[in-house]
Design an enzyme around this catalytic site. Structure first.
Site, PDB file in Angstrom:
ATOM      1  N   LYS A  32     -13.138 -61.712  43.713  1.00 18.46           N
ATOM      2  CA  LYS A  32     -12.197 -62.561  44.468  1.00 18.46           C
ATOM      3  C   LYS A  32     -12.641 -62.601  45.922  1.00 18.46           C
ATOM      4  CE  LYS A  32      -7.838 -61.264  45.799  1.00 18.46           C
ATOM      5  NZ  LYS A  32      -7.595 -61.678  47.195  1.00 18.46           N
ATOM      6  N   ASP A  59      -9.609 -67.336  46.752  1.00 12.88           N
ATOM      7  CA  ASP A  59      -8.177 -67.127  47.003  1.00 12.88           C
ATOM      8  C   ASP A  59      -7.821 -67.657  48.396  1.00 12.88           C
ATOM      9  OD1 ASP A  59      -5.596 -66.077  47.091  1.00 12.88           O
ATOM     10  OD2 ASP A  59      -6.263 -64.005  47.397  1.00 12.88           O
ATOM     11  N   LYS A  61      -5.239 -70.102  48.842  1.00 16.88           N
ATOM     12  CA  LYS A  61      -3.793 -70.414  48.856  1.00 16.88           C
ATOM     13  C   LYS A  61      -3.459 -71.681  49.652  1.00 16.88           C
ATOM     14  CE  LYS A  61      -2.304 -65.547  48.523  1.00 16.88           C
ATOM     15  NZ  LYS A  61      -3.529 -64.786  48.833  1.00 16.88           N
ATOM     16  N   HIS A  63      -1.791 -75.077  50.977  1.00 15.80           N
ATOM     17  CA  HIS A  63      -0.408 -75.559  51.081  1.00 15.80           C
ATOM     18  C   HIS A  63      -0.379 -76.598  52.201  1.00 15.80           C
ATOM     19  CE1 HIS A  63       4.167 -74.392  51.479  1.00 15.80           C
ATOM     20  NE2 HIS A  63       3.966 -75.671  51.226  1.00 15.80           N
ATOM     21  N   ASP A  64      -0.372 -77.879  51.833  1.00 15.80           N
ATOM     22  CA  ASP A  64      -0.378 -78.950  52.842  1.00 15.80           C
ATOM     23  C   ASP A  64       0.097 -80.229  52.153  1.00 15.80           C
ATOM     24  OD1 ASP A  64      -0.981 -80.559  55.142  1.00 15.80           O
ATOM     25  OD2 ASP A  64      -2.596 -79.176  55.666  1.00 15.80           O
ATOM     26  N   THR A 119       4.463 -61.463  47.225  1.00 15.02           N
ATOM     27  CA  THR A 119       5.147 -60.180  46.976  1.00 15.02           C
ATOM     28  C   THR A 119       5.591 -59.527  48.280  1.00 15.02           C
ATOM     29  OG1 THR A 119       2.953 -59.230  46.767  1.00 15.02           O
ATOM     30  CG2 THR A 119       4.155 -59.606  44.731  1.00 15.02           C
ATOM     31  N   ARG A 211      -8.959 -51.972  46.515  1.00 14.65           N
ATOM     32  CA  ARG A 211      -9.332 -50.634  46.986  1.00 14.65           C
ATOM     33  C   ARG A 211      -9.586 -49.564  45.926  1.00 14.65           C
ATOM     34  NH1 ARG A 211      -4.587 -51.148  51.151  1.00 14.65           N
ATOM     35  NH2 ARG A 211      -3.961 -52.461  49.390  1.00 14.65           N
TER      36      ARG A 211
HETATM   37  O1  C5P Z   1      -6.761 -53.265  47.456  1.00 18.86           O
HETATM   38  P1  C5P Z   1      -5.764 -53.859  46.508  1.00 18.86           P
HETATM   39  O2  C5P Z   1      -6.025 -53.494  45.056  1.00 18.86           O
HETATM   40  O3  C5P Z   1      -4.341 -53.615  46.919  1.00 18.86           O
HETATM   41  O4  C5P Z   1      -6.048 -55.422  46.631  1.00 18.86           O
HETATM   42  C1  C5P Z   1      -5.261 -56.383  45.978  1.00 18.86           C
HETATM   43  C2  C5P Z   1      -5.734 -57.762  46.346  1.00 18.86           C
HETATM   44  O5  C5P Z   1      -4.831 -58.705  45.798  1.00 18.86           O
HETATM   45  C3  C5P Z   1      -5.798 -58.051  47.840  1.00 18.86           C
HETATM   46  O6  C5P Z   1      -6.855 -58.982  48.046  1.00 18.86           O
HETATM   47  C4  C5P Z   1      -4.457 -58.691  48.120  1.00 18.86           C
HETATM   48  O7  C5P Z   1      -4.498 -59.560  49.216  1.00 18.86           O
HETATM   49  C5  C5P Z   1      -4.222 -59.470  46.835  1.00 18.86           C
HETATM   50  N1  C5P Z   1      -2.833 -59.779  46.530  1.00 18.86           N
HETATM   51  C6  C5P Z   1      -1.851 -58.805  46.392  1.00 18.86           C
HETATM   52  N2  C5P Z   1      -0.567 -59.165  46.098  1.00 18.86           N
HETATM   53  C7  C5P Z   1      -0.252 -60.453  45.946  1.00 18.86           C
HETATM   54  C8  C5P Z   1      -1.212 -61.445  46.092  1.00 18.86           C
HETATM   55  C9  C5P Z   1      -2.514 -61.059  46.399  1.00 18.86           C
HETATM   56  O8  C5P Z   1      -2.137 -57.620  46.500  1.00 18.86           O
HETATM   57  N3  C5P Z   1       0.977 -60.775  45.616  1.00 18.86           N
END
Ligand code: C5P
Length: 232
Positions: A32, A59, A61, A63-64, A119, A211
């Site tokens: 991603k 990714d 996102k 919106h326009d 979220t 992560r």
């Molecule tokens: O490091 P981690 O596993 O938390 O990364 C999750 C990824 O998913 C990040 O790129 C974060 O921006 C994305 N993301 C998220 N929750 C969402 C939408 C996207 O954690 N609702």
């Protein structure tokens, strides 16, 4: 496309991203690419990663207004990514315009998925700032249904919502779920998390993992562990 693990490449530069991807000798993970990397390196980073044989979820996102989204999606479609996304809050008309823009002359297009409510948005903030008074779960399900009716392929949601999305919107409507952690790893700033094995049971189609893989001592081993628990 079947179930897969998507690695969130949340790196600030081309150099750090490619250095990370070079650790993978035997497999080509689905990755991603988010706003940070795209805005710092531009579309060339997408072409370069694609050329190395990775599938890409871009990714950004969008919106326009529908016309702007249609034309922008046509540009992204030329990058030959596998999944793009937008905000369902842009309405059905915007989502339909996005699909038109994404569809290439030969009829093919990347998958298109919608963000419902982020979220990071709480029930309280949604009521106070957006004047939406429905329970947030209803809003998420409604946005998912509108996205499905507009012709989209799925939504980004929590693995905790995947089962409900599938039962209310359709089993073939994709759920792409971040918020995944190993049982023994750091939760970090994520609040509602699931393990890859639980996400599999809940029926997620793709898990997005950042992560727990990118910050692991051995990222290749961590990636393989995700695949083993979620896909195999
Ligand atoms: O490091 P981690 O596993 O938390 O990364 C999750 C990824 O998913 C990040 O790129 C974060 O921006 C994305 N993301 C998220 N929750 C969402 C939408 C996207 O954690 N609702």
């Amino acid at each position: 496309m079947g179930k897969d693990v998507i690695i969130a490449c949340d790196f600030p530069s081309r150099e750090s991203t490619l250095e990370f991807l070079e650790k993978f000798k035997d497999e080509k993970p689905f990755v991603k690419i988010g706003m940070e990397l795209y805005y710092s390196e531009g579309p060339q980073i997408v072409r370069d990663i694609k050329k190395r044989g990775h599938k890409i979820f871009l990714d950004l996102k969008l919106h326009d207004i529908p016309n702007t989204v249609r034309k922008s999606m046509a540009v992204l479609s030329k990058l030959d990514v596998d999944i793009c996304n937008l905000h369902a809050a842009g309405t059905s008309e915007m989502m339909k315009a996005a699909l038109e823009g994404l569809t290439r002359e030969d009829g093919t297009r990347p998958l298109l998925i919608a963000v419902t409510q982020l979220t990071s948005t709480s029930q309280e903030a949604m009521q106070r700032d957006l004047l939406i008074n429905e329970p947030i779960d209803n809003v998420v399900m409604h946005y998912a249904k509108v996205a499905k009716e507009a012709g989209l392929d799925g939504v980004v949601c929590s693995p905790l919502e995947a089962k409900k999305v599938h039962s209310e919107v359709g089993r073939d409507f994709l759920t792409v779920t971040p918020g995944v952690r190993f049982a023994d790893s750091d939760v970090g700033d994520q609040k509602r998390v699931m393990t890859p094995a639980q996400a599999k049971i809940e029926g997620s189609d793709y898990i997005v993992v950042g992560r727990p893989i990118t910050a692991a001592q051995d990222p290749v081993e961590a990636y393989r562990r995700c695949v083993k628990d979620f896909v195999d």
